[in-house]
Every structure is written in C-alpha cells, then in structure tokens.
Design a protein around this motif. Structure first.
Motif, short mmCIF file in Angstrom:
data_model
loop_
_atom_site.label_atom_id
_atom_site.label_comp_id
_atom_site.label_asym_id
_atom_site.label_seq_id
_atom_site.Cartn_x
_atom_site.Cartn_y
_atom_site.Cartn_z
N TYR A 8 46.62 54.61 79.28
CA TYR A 8 46.98 54.55 77.87
C TYR A 8 46.71 53.18 77.27
O TYR A 8 47.16 52.89 76.18
CB TYR A 8 48.45 54.92 77.67
CG TYR A 8 48.72 56.38 77.92
CD1 TYR A 8 48.37 57.33 76.97
CD2 TYR A 8 49.29 56.80 79.10
CE1 TYR A 8 48.60 58.67 77.19
CE2 TYR A 8 49.53 58.15 79.33
CZ TYR A 8 49.18 59.08 78.38
OH TYR A 8 49.41 60.40 78.59
N ASP A 9 46.02 52.32 77.98
CA ASP A 9 45.71 51.00 77.45
C ASP A 9 44.87 51.13 76.19
O ASP A 9 44.00 51.97 76.09
CB ASP A 9 44.95 50.15 78.46
CG ASP A 9 45.81 49.73 79.64
OD1 ASP A 9 47.05 49.74 79.49
OD2 ASP A 9 45.26 49.41 80.69
N ILE A 10 45.15 50.27 75.26
CA ILE A 10 44.41 50.25 74.01
C ILE A 10 43.22 49.31 74.18
O ILE A 10 43.34 48.24 74.78
CB ILE A 10 45.31 49.79 72.85
CG1 ILE A 10 46.41 50.84 72.65
CG2 ILE A 10 44.52 49.56 71.58
CD1 ILE A 10 47.43 50.47 71.62
N PRO A 12 40.92 46.43 73.61
CA PRO A 12 41.22 45.17 72.93
C PRO A 12 40.39 45.00 71.66
O PRO A 12 39.28 45.50 71.54
CB PRO A 12 40.86 44.10 73.96
CG PRO A 12 40.10 44.78 75.03
CD PRO A 12 40.32 46.25 74.91
N HIS A 38 52.63 44.62 65.12
CA HIS A 38 51.46 45.23 65.74
C HIS A 38 50.79 44.34 66.79
O HIS A 38 49.57 44.29 66.90
CB HIS A 38 50.47 45.65 64.66
CG HIS A 38 51.05 46.73 63.81
ND1 HIS A 38 51.40 47.96 64.30
CD2 HIS A 38 51.41 46.73 62.51
CE1 HIS A 38 51.94 48.68 63.35
NE2 HIS A 38 51.96 47.95 62.25
N GLY A 40 49.93 44.00 70.57
CA GLY A 40 49.76 44.90 71.71
C GLY A 40 50.42 44.35 72.96
O GLY A 40 51.06 43.30 72.95
N ASN A 41 50.24 45.06 74.04
CA ASN A 41 50.82 44.66 75.32
C ASN A 41 50.35 43.29 75.78
O ASN A 41 51.05 42.60 76.50
CB ASN A 41 50.50 45.70 76.40
CG ASN A 41 51.17 47.03 76.10
OD1 ASN A 41 52.17 47.08 75.39
ND2 ASN A 41 50.62 48.09 76.64
N ASP A 42 49.15 42.92 75.42
CA ASP A 42 48.59 41.63 75.84
C ASP A 42 48.86 40.54 74.82
O ASP A 42 48.20 39.52 74.81
CB ASP A 42 47.08 41.77 76.05
CG ASP A 42 46.74 42.71 77.19
OD1 ASP A 42 47.56 42.82 78.12
OD2 ASP A 42 45.69 43.35 77.13
N GLU A 43 49.84 40.77 73.94
CA GLU A 43 50.18 39.80 72.89
C GLU A 43 48.99 39.51 71.98
O GLU A 43 48.78 38.40 71.54
CB GLU A 43 50.74 38.50 73.49
CG GLU A 43 52.08 38.68 74.16
CD GLU A 43 53.16 39.19 73.21
OE1 GLU A 43 53.31 38.64 72.11
OE2 GLU A 43 53.85 40.15 73.58
N GLU A 44 48.20 40.54 71.73
CA GLU A 44 47.08 40.44 70.80
C GLU A 44 47.31 41.47 69.71
O GLU A 44 47.69 42.60 69.99
CB GLU A 44 45.77 40.71 71.53
CG GLU A 44 44.56 40.53 70.66
CD GLU A 44 43.27 40.74 71.43
OE1 GLU A 44 42.77 41.88 71.43
OE2 GLU A 44 42.78 39.77 72.00
N LEU A 46 46.85 44.29 66.93
CA LEU A 46 46.07 45.52 66.82
C LEU A 46 45.64 45.63 65.35
O LEU A 46 46.41 46.08 64.49
CB LEU A 46 46.91 46.72 67.26
CG LEU A 46 47.48 46.61 68.67
CD1 LEU A 46 48.47 47.72 68.95
CD2 LEU A 46 46.36 46.59 69.70
#
Length: 143
Positions: A8-10, A12, A38, A40-44, A46
């Motif tokens: 389910y990773d978005i 990047p 907004h 994301g999981n990687d602190e970036e 979206l």
C-alpha cells in the motif's frame, strides 16, 4: 494474492512537485495545516492531496472574500501563474505546449479540480492568469 501481500505504499512525489508545494507553503503560511495533513509515511508531502485541500480553502476564501481572515486567493492564483510560466519558459525557452511534472501537477491536481460550471466558486476560474487559463481550456474546454 492475499491482503497481506498487497503493498500500500504511495509512490513518492517528484522533487519538482515537492518544491512547488513547499514554495506555496513558504509564501502562504496559511496553507501549513494542509501541508502537515498530507505528509506521507516518509515525512514527504503528498502533492495531489495537498492541492485538493488547498483548492477547498482557496474556493472558500473566494466565496467569502469580503471577510478579513480569508486566504488571499488572488495572490495564490498569481503565484501559480508565475510558477507555471517560469517553469515552462525555463524548460522550453518559451511558454509552449511541452509538458512536465509541474505542468502535470498543476493541470491535474489544481486546474482539473477547480469548481465546475454551475457550482459554488466556479467564478474563481475567470481569475486565472493567461497561461493557466490557456491550460485550463485545454483540459476543460467546457469549463
């Protein structure tokens, strides 16, 4: 394939998309909440989701433009016009028909999501700058 096998990773965001969003938030601190919402999981951020919420805020401010606390919607449109034009000119040497990551983001996540004819806030579309209006008419010829 079971549910546990699905990733389910978005995907990047492109650096150019992140740069545009961060420039918007830096210039318009009122957009900080949308930015933080907004991440994301990687602190970036979206970008497409950020733009969706930004449009909601922008249109609400357009509809309530007589209020003192409204977001400066016209300044954001000017910022996007300038960013779009500068990016096109930098890439092609002129404002042309060549498309990029930034063009795609602005076209799909911003212009394509503005209110439709007959809906509240559609009037904001008439305030787009000439470069954004040209692209808007390409992707939404009927408004």
């Amino acid at each position: 394939m079971g549910k546990e096998d699905v990733n389910y990773d978005i995907v990047p965001a492109f650096p150019e998309e992140v740069n545009l969003v961060e420039a918007l938030v830096s210039t318009f601190p009122e957009l900080q909440d949308e930015y933080e919402t907004h991440m994301g999981n990687d602190e970036e951020v979206l970008p497409h989701l950020f733009f969706w919420d930004m449009i909601q805020h922008l249109v609400a401010s357009f509809l309530n433009r007589d209020k003192d606390d409204a977001l400066d919607w016209s300044a954001i449109l000017d910022f996007l016009e300038k960013s779009f034009l500068e990016e096109q000119t930098e890439r092609t040497g002129q404002a042309g028909e060549s498309y990029s990551v930034v063009d795609s983001l602005i076209a799909t996540a911003f212009l394509g999501q503005l209110p439709w004819p007959g809906t509240p806030g559609y009037g904001i579309c008439s305030h787009l700058g000439p470069t954004l209006m040209r692209r808007f008419r390409q992707i939404r010829p009927h408004g």
